[in-house]
Scaffold this active site. Sequence first.
Site, PDB file in Angstrom:
ATOM      1  N   SER A 125       0.793  -1.212   0.000  1.00 61.14           N
ATOM      2  CA  SER A 125       0.000   0.000   0.000  1.00 61.14           C
ATOM      3  C   SER A 125       0.835   1.276   0.000  1.00 61.14           C
ATOM      4  CB  SER A 125      -0.980  -0.037   1.165  1.00 61.14           C
ATOM      5  OG  SER A 125      -2.092   0.758   0.882  1.00 61.14           O
ATOM      6  N   LYS A 172      -1.100  -4.064  -3.525  1.00 63.86           N
ATOM      7  CA  LYS A 172      -2.369  -3.524  -3.012  1.00 63.86           C
ATOM      8  C   LYS A 172      -2.636  -2.194  -3.696  1.00 63.86           C
ATOM      9  CE  LYS A 172      -5.823  -2.761  -0.165  1.00 63.86           C
ATOM     10  NZ  LYS A 172      -6.104  -1.383  -0.550  1.00 63.86           N
ATOM     11  N   ASP A 226       9.301   5.679 -10.701  1.00 60.54           N
ATOM     12  CA  ASP A 226       8.806   6.364 -11.898  1.00 60.54           C
ATOM     13  C   ASP A 226       9.535   7.680 -12.126  1.00 60.54           C
ATOM     14  OD1 ASP A 226       7.077   4.306 -12.323  1.00 60.54           O
ATOM     15  OD2 ASP A 226       5.227   5.468 -12.089  1.00 60.54           O
TER      16      ASP A 226
END
Length: 496
Positions: free
Chosen positions: A329, A354, A340
């Site tokens: 999470s 998740k 990224d």
Amino acid sequence: MRKCFFMSHNPEEKQSNLDSNHKNESSSNKRIKFKTWQFILLLLGVVIITAGITVAATIGISHKISGLTKDERQEIKKIEYAYKTLNNDYYKKQNAGKLSEAAIDGMVKELKDPYSEYMTKDETKSFNEDVSGDFVGIGAEMQKKDKQIMITSPMKDSPAEKAGIQPKDVVTKVDGKSVVGKPLDQVVKLVRGKEGTTVKLTIKRGSQEKEIKIKRGKIHVKSVEYKKKDNIGVFTINKFQDNTAGELKSAIIKAHKDGVRSIVLDLRNNPGGLLDEAVKMANIFIDKDQTVVKLEKGDDTESIKTSNDASNEAKDMKVSILVNEGSASASEVFTGAMRDHKKAKVYGSKTFGKGIVQTTREFKDGSLLKYTQMKWLTPDGHNIHGKGIQPDTKIASPQYQSISVIPTDKSYSVGDNTKYVKSIKIGLDALGYNVNNDSKQFDTQLESAIKKFQSEHELSVNGKFDKKTNEKFTQLLVEKANKEDKVLDELINKLK
């Protein structure tokens, strides 16, 4: 009051009084999770294991809730009629509050969603305390060892430390009641209480026994631990709670002053926490107005962005993130954003996966409804739900750290053929008993190893893997895992 949550842990793993209605995982699927803080109960009122991720209630897509249709109103009337009938006309007197709670709980269960749940007032209080990291208690870490409740260490400046509690003190009584042989969670309940009240512990220190009175107080559990290893800064982040980002930033400033220019952010077994803290933590490394996470519901998308420039100290540092299957999470939100934006390399093993979001609605009586509302994506639009994040470089954990939890209600002996036997073999081999663990067959070699194990640990020598042997076996594996960290050592060697 309403909040949004990413529930950040295995939804089928039983949790002690936090997220207590999560479905219990069958023993066949449980795994032993090794990390020091997971095996220590803090005497702070709850067990620190899980957390949720809170999204600010100002997110536009979280407000679009339509009114009831005519058919829906009819269904509500049916529920109301059933409630009134059972409350007023059942032959036994009913508790009106429990009837309504059962109705809500039944609706939630019909969703067949392990992340949606209804929490009672007490469960909500414990949940919110865990998210904040603030608790009322004495501030001492303890564990159960050989049927004894032992203090691992009092927390710095805690009521326990001020009262004179020391590491290795054995707690024999709480307020005059014996706790010898009692489960650890029961002892925690006896020690917990209201702020300002006093608890009396009878402790054994060496051969002496003494009583110590401790006034319970509010305690904040830090979520970030920093250490320097071979000139590399290692930051263990246990969960994302109030001020986690602030704790990390302070630790990074200290590390920078120490001359550290390469850091490891250890998110292994970090179940998540507050989304706001994950975003703030990413902002330590990622400059202003950059997307950290995207939230989606239907055709609506909301991007959560950084609000400040990155920390000057962090800009000087090479960042590595260490994850495993217990990283979930908020841990995945942070890891996905860092990768990224090309701010870090990821090491370890695949994360939990998740990628959906829960929101909460709190009732006036303090109870709470939590349900899945939307999904989240990384800044580049990657959906990690059910997939996890693959590391850039894989570093496998020792095999014994992922064996199945072996049920204590069954004894294993020669002739048994089950995956639990293989787990026994793997564990004993890790403990130095030279067992061939290629098969699931309980053979005479394993029987001999168990007899040796039992003899060396003063257990009944019968060659069977019984309850007491199982308990000692698990205890020793936990201790072994907490003393060594081969995954971190391998990463440090790679970064040198």
